[in-house]
Write an enzyme that holds these catalytic residues in place. Structure first.
Site, PDB file in Angstrom:
ATOM      1  N   ARG A 210       0.788  -1.223   0.000  1.00 29.95           N
ATOM      2  CA  ARG A 210       0.000   0.000   0.000  1.00 29.95           C
ATOM      3  C   ARG A 210       0.821   1.273   0.000  1.00 29.95           C
ATOM      4  O   ARG A 210       0.646   2.137  -0.852  1.00 29.95           O
ATOM      5  CB  ARG A 210      -0.964   0.000   1.210  1.00 29.95           C
ATOM      6  CG  ARG A 210      -2.102  -0.968   1.078  1.00 29.95           C
ATOM      7  CD  ARG A 210      -2.907  -1.061   2.357  1.00 29.95           C
ATOM      8  NE  ARG A 210      -3.476   0.210   2.771  1.00 29.95           N
ATOM      9  CZ  ARG A 210      -4.160   0.382   3.907  1.00 29.95           C
ATOM     10  NH1 ARG A 210      -4.345  -0.638   4.730  1.00 29.95           N
ATOM     11  NH2 ARG A 210      -4.639   1.555   4.209  1.00 29.95           N
TER      12      ARG A 210
ATOM     13  N   HIS B  46      -7.383  -4.583  -7.274  1.00 30.03           N
ATOM     14  CA  HIS B  46      -7.137  -3.881  -6.012  1.00 30.03           C
ATOM     15  C   HIS B  46      -8.376  -3.964  -5.127  1.00 30.03           C
ATOM     16  O   HIS B  46      -9.251  -3.081  -5.177  1.00 30.03           O
ATOM     17  CB  HIS B  46      -6.784  -2.413  -6.306  1.00 30.03           C
ATOM     18  CG  HIS B  46      -6.096  -1.708  -5.170  1.00 30.03           C
ATOM     19  ND1 HIS B  46      -4.811  -1.991  -4.785  1.00 30.03           N
ATOM     20  CD2 HIS B  46      -6.525  -0.732  -4.334  1.00 30.03           C
ATOM     21  CE1 HIS B  46      -4.465  -1.213  -3.782  1.00 30.03           C
ATOM     22  NE2 HIS B  46      -5.488  -0.438  -3.473  1.00 30.03           N
TER      23      HIS B  46
ATOM     24  N   TYR C 297     -18.539  12.221 -11.939  1.00 29.75           N
ATOM     25  CA  TYR C 297     -18.587  13.475 -12.687  1.00 29.75           C
ATOM     26  C   TYR C 297     -17.334  13.711 -13.532  1.00 29.75           C
ATOM     27  O   TYR C 297     -17.350  14.555 -14.424  1.00 29.75           O
ATOM     28  CB  TYR C 297     -18.752  14.663 -11.735  1.00 29.75           C
ATOM     29  CG  TYR C 297     -20.033  14.620 -10.933  1.00 29.75           C
ATOM     30  CD1 TYR C 297     -21.267  14.592 -11.568  1.00 29.75           C
ATOM     31  CD2 TYR C 297     -20.003  14.606  -9.548  1.00 29.75           C
ATOM     32  CE1 TYR C 297     -22.439  14.553 -10.826  1.00 29.75           C
ATOM     33  CE2 TYR C 297     -21.159  14.567  -8.803  1.00 29.75           C
ATOM     34  CZ  TYR C 297     -22.381  14.538  -9.449  1.00 29.75           C
ATOM     35  OH  TYR C 297     -23.542  14.492  -8.722  1.00 29.75           O
TER      36      TYR C 297
END
Length: 824
Positions: free
Chosen positions: A43, A89, A132
């Site tokens: 990570r 992931h 968006y």
């Protein structure tokens, strides 16, 4: 009456209890270690090879699999996030989207890897939701994923063993240094600043050519970080510590200049802020300090930032307050100056390590060499397979009648295949390919094509085998590919590196307090003599003494000084431009660079853009004094006009014209005369040199248009105009190349010749030939005449070695070791 139980029914309490006792301490230790291992390796920390964290690598791989190339349309970010989360992931969509947004922000990454469309946030606000916004791969991302299908890297299973993903991306450029990284793991963290692509690749190529290179040699190419939005880095000692040990720190400072906001009021104009600091954060902090009466002297702060001008923060200073002292308080008390701690922690062979600059470059160079080796082996195998098929086809076409008869006589495909293999001594693969052959390929032209393809394949196979057999050849291939990446994707340095605070002599320290800011009489800078310097990369600075620079001072550590004028600390100098203008510059605002024993370092200079905004088609040429004394300026234009300007410059204008240019003409060179008896030197693109005495040119006023200087042949123009003093050891440097290619984009050939080899001619004549072109050359792209020894530099300021002096005035040059953009 109790109900009888059915045979399959049981009471909950009839089940025998099985309680396993465990040690809480051992369980907690084991769980914590597993968690820490997962955070460190899966990570938070980047891989030193491709500079990517697992989530970033998976995003780029998924986008590559979806075909979201730069020439394709954008797609919704939520689609990419879903693809990454579902296949590679298995974490939250927020974490994936945040990583994707960061790779698209030009103020976060020096070379963005994602091309975002929509609101991807700013320094003060977060991005819009993934539903968006849209995205696709940026051109630089193609460099990260290029040749993934050529067995260049290993693949590992994904989280559910259903798919495969690359363990690391091929990475055609050192992404970890170029874009930096930040992450907090368990017990360790990484924080790496971005760097300039051209500088990092230059250092990597130098390391490839010189494996024993030390840190000092590498820092000639990478003098410091290069932040996405520019700004200034103050203090280079911490940077050197980081490059040596992997840990260090530096201060980032906003770029600010003092201007007249109104005719009677001064203001501080901020054009760059420290790394990841937004204007709203600065405005809010300034307002808090003013309201708390901890910061005095500020009447208003206005944000005039827009898309055309970029960041433009205007801080108005009250009358009676010293703007320089107010600016120092702003640096001390607001985010206009921030500290950045470098901690170069990355994964090397699966282990977290703290790396210096050379170690980071060495890990990348070794990895990229292995990638190119594996890619070469893959391509060699493909070429050999194709050659095997082509040779089989040629056998079939040469005896096509027998082949057709054999196939027609066969009972089935297997029989035909066996007979082809026996009769023509073919392999099974070749026989199958012949059986799949279309009749339209059985023409004479197809045979010619196959023979040509065979010859090409043999040459390519020979080249690939030689590449695999020679380690030096392989490393040279890696170096050449890196040079191509720098040429295509490189950009100029944006961040200014200051050796110290960059304060003018006598400037109050940050701890001077609000009391010392009021009343500028006690804060005046001593009007001591100094010298103002201009470098080839456009950096300005001043020295702390008026002592002239000797031959050793003509070159700085990372740049070439092209102009040097005597001034005073509180005076002004002029900047001469290609549009025939002189722009007034205040000396006190320039940072000081101490003259060392060998050379002043202009890595502490400030770019011209911090003081003057020149149009894109106007270029800075040199510096001049504005004292109104001496023989004045001499200017030469591209159309061969020469002019001497009387030094009666207006003292009340910030910029004024010194020559009236014809349409399409521009000034190519300017020099401030000291005696008026210097030799003026013209060099043209068709390799002709003319020099004559400056006394042959009558001085004119600022509105004059000059007189004929050199006679030009058809299609030629002036490439250089300089002046040399008699009695000195003067040389001429000429660089030949291809017309239409600007200096710095091609190496070409370079020649250094003594000035005495060229006889003086009359004004307005054609001069004599000064350079003989070789094949592929048809013009001079750069020329310079001046005192020896000459110093040359490339586009990023790195010095370029010049050849020995050539006595033949019209001889040809020798190949340059690197592209040359300036000589001084």
């Amino acid at each position: 009456m109790a109900r009888r139980k059915r045979p399959q029914e049981t009471d909950l309490f009839d089940v025998e209890e099985k309680i396993v006792e465990i040690d809480v301490q051992a369980e907690m230790e084991g769980a914590f270690l597993e968690y820490a291992y997962s955070v460190i390796y899966s990570r938070a920390l980047p891989d030193a090879r491709d500079g990517l964290k697992p989530v970033q690598r998976r995003i780029l791989f998924a986008m590559d699999e979806l075909g979201l190339r730069p020439d394709k349309a954008h797609v919704k970010c939520s689609r990419v996030v879903g693809e990454v989360m579902g296949k590679y992931h298995p974490h939250g969509d927020t974490a994936i989207y945040d990583a994707m947004v960061r790779m698209a922000q030009p103020f976060t990454m020096r070379l963005p890897l994602v091309d975002g469309h929509g609101n991807f946030g700013s320094l003060d606000d977060g991005p819009a939701a993934s539903r968006y916004t849209e995205a696709r791969m940026a051109p630089a991302a193609l460099l990260m994923t290029a040749s993934l299908d050529e067995s260049t890297v290993d693949y590992v299973p994904n989280y559910d063993d259903q798919l495969y993903q690359p363990e690391v991306l091929p990475a055609a450029f050192p992404n970890l240094l170029v874009n930096g990284a930040s992450g907090i793991a368990v017990g360790m963290a990484t924080n790496m600043p971005p760097h300039n692509l051209v500088e990092v690749i230059g250092a990597a190529r130098h390391l490839i050519a010189n494996p024993e290179a030390d840190l000092e040699a590498l820092m000639r190419f990478v003098p410091g970080p290069d932040l996405p939005l520019g700004g200034r880095i103050v203090g280079l000692d911490g940077i050197r510590d980081a490059y040596e040990t992997g840990r260090g720190s530096f201060r980032t400072r906003a770029t600010a200049r003092i201007e007249n906001v109104t005719p009677r009021k001064k203001g501080i104009v901020v054009t760059d802020l420290p790394y990841l600091v937004g204007p709203e954060k600065v405005i809010e902090k300034v307002k808090q300090l003013v309201q708390a009466k901890k910061l005095q002297g500020i009447s208003d702060i206005v944000d005039l930032t827009d898309r055309s001008k970029g960041l433009h923060l205007v801080i108005e200073v009250k009358t009676g307050f010293n703007p320089e002292a107010v600016l120092e308080q702003l640096y001390k008390m607001t985010p206009m100056e921030e500290s950045f701690g470098i901690n170069n922690v990355a994964l090397v062979d699966g282990q977290p390590r703290t790396l210096g600059l050379k170690q980071l470059l060495q890990v990348y160079v070794d990895f990229r060499t292995d990638v190119v080796r594996r890619r070469t082996g893959h391509r060699l195998g493909k070429k050999q397979d194709r050659l095997h098929l082509v040779e089989g086809l040629l056998v079939a076409i040469l005896d096509i009648d027998e082949v057709i008869q054999l196939i027609r006589a066969a009972e089935d495909v297997a029989t035909a295949r066996t007979r082809l293999m026996q009769v023509f001594d073919l392999s099974e693969i070749q026989a199958n390919h012949i059986l799949d052959l279309q009749l339209r390929r059985l023409t004479k032209f197809s045979r010619i094509e196959l023979e040509a393809e065979r010859d090409d394949l043999l040459r390519e196979i020979e080249r690939l085998e030689a590449l695999l057999a020679d380690e030096q050849l392989l490393r040279r291939q890696v170096s050449d590919e890196l040079a191509e990446v720098a040429k295509e994707h490189g950009t100029p340095r944006r961040t200014v590196l200051l050796e110290s605070d960059g304060q003018s002599s006598g400037m109050p320290s940050a701890g001077a307090g609000a009391q010392t800011a009021r009343g500028g009489a006690g804060l005046e800078v001593a009007d001591d003599p100094c010298r103002v310097l201009l470098s080839s990369t456009g950096l300005l600075a001043r020295t702390t003494t008026d002592e002239p620079l000797g031959s050793g001072g003509r070159r700085s550590k990372h740049d070439v000084i092209v102009a040097e004028v005597l001034a005073t600390a509180r005076g002004h100098v002029g900047l001469v431009t290609s549009a025939g203008r002189v722009v007034k510059l205040s000396v006190v605002e320039l940072p000081t660079v101490p003259p060392t024993a060998d050379a002043p370092s202009l890595s502490g200079g400030v770019p011209l853009s911090a003081f003057v905004d020149l149009p894109p088609d106007e270029r800075a040429l040199t510096l001049c004094t504005l004292t109104g004394e001496g023989p004045g300026l001499a200017l030469g234009t591209a159309q061969g006009v020469v002019k001497r300007v009387n030094p009666d410059y207006p003292g009340n204008k910030d910029a004024f014209e010194v020559v009236s240019l014809k349409d399409g003409d521009r000034v190519v060179g300017a020099v401030e005369l000291t005696t008026g008896e210097e030799s003026l030197v013209f060099v043209t693109t068709d390799a002709h040199l003319l020099h004559f005495s400056a006394s042959l040119v009558r001085p004119q006023g600022r509105t004059g248009g000059g007189v004929a200087g050199v006679k030009l042949s058809a299609g030629a123009s002036v490439v250089s105009f300089t002046a040399v003093e008699a009695g000195r050891e003067n040389v001429v440097v000429t660089v030949a190349g291809s017309a239409g290619s600007p200096a710095g984009t091609q190496t070409g050939t370079v020649k250094v010749t003594d000035m005495w080899a060229y006889p003086a001619k009359g004004r307005a004549t054609g001069g004599v030939r000064c350079h003989r072109f070789l094949r592929g050359e048809d013009a001079l792209v750069l020329a310079w005449a001046g005192a020896a020894p000459p110093r040359a530099a490339s586009g990023n300021g790195v010095p370029v070695e010049l050849p020995e002096t050539n006595d033949k005035r019209d001889g040809s040059g020798t190949p340059a070791v690197a592209p040359i953009t300036s000589v001084g």
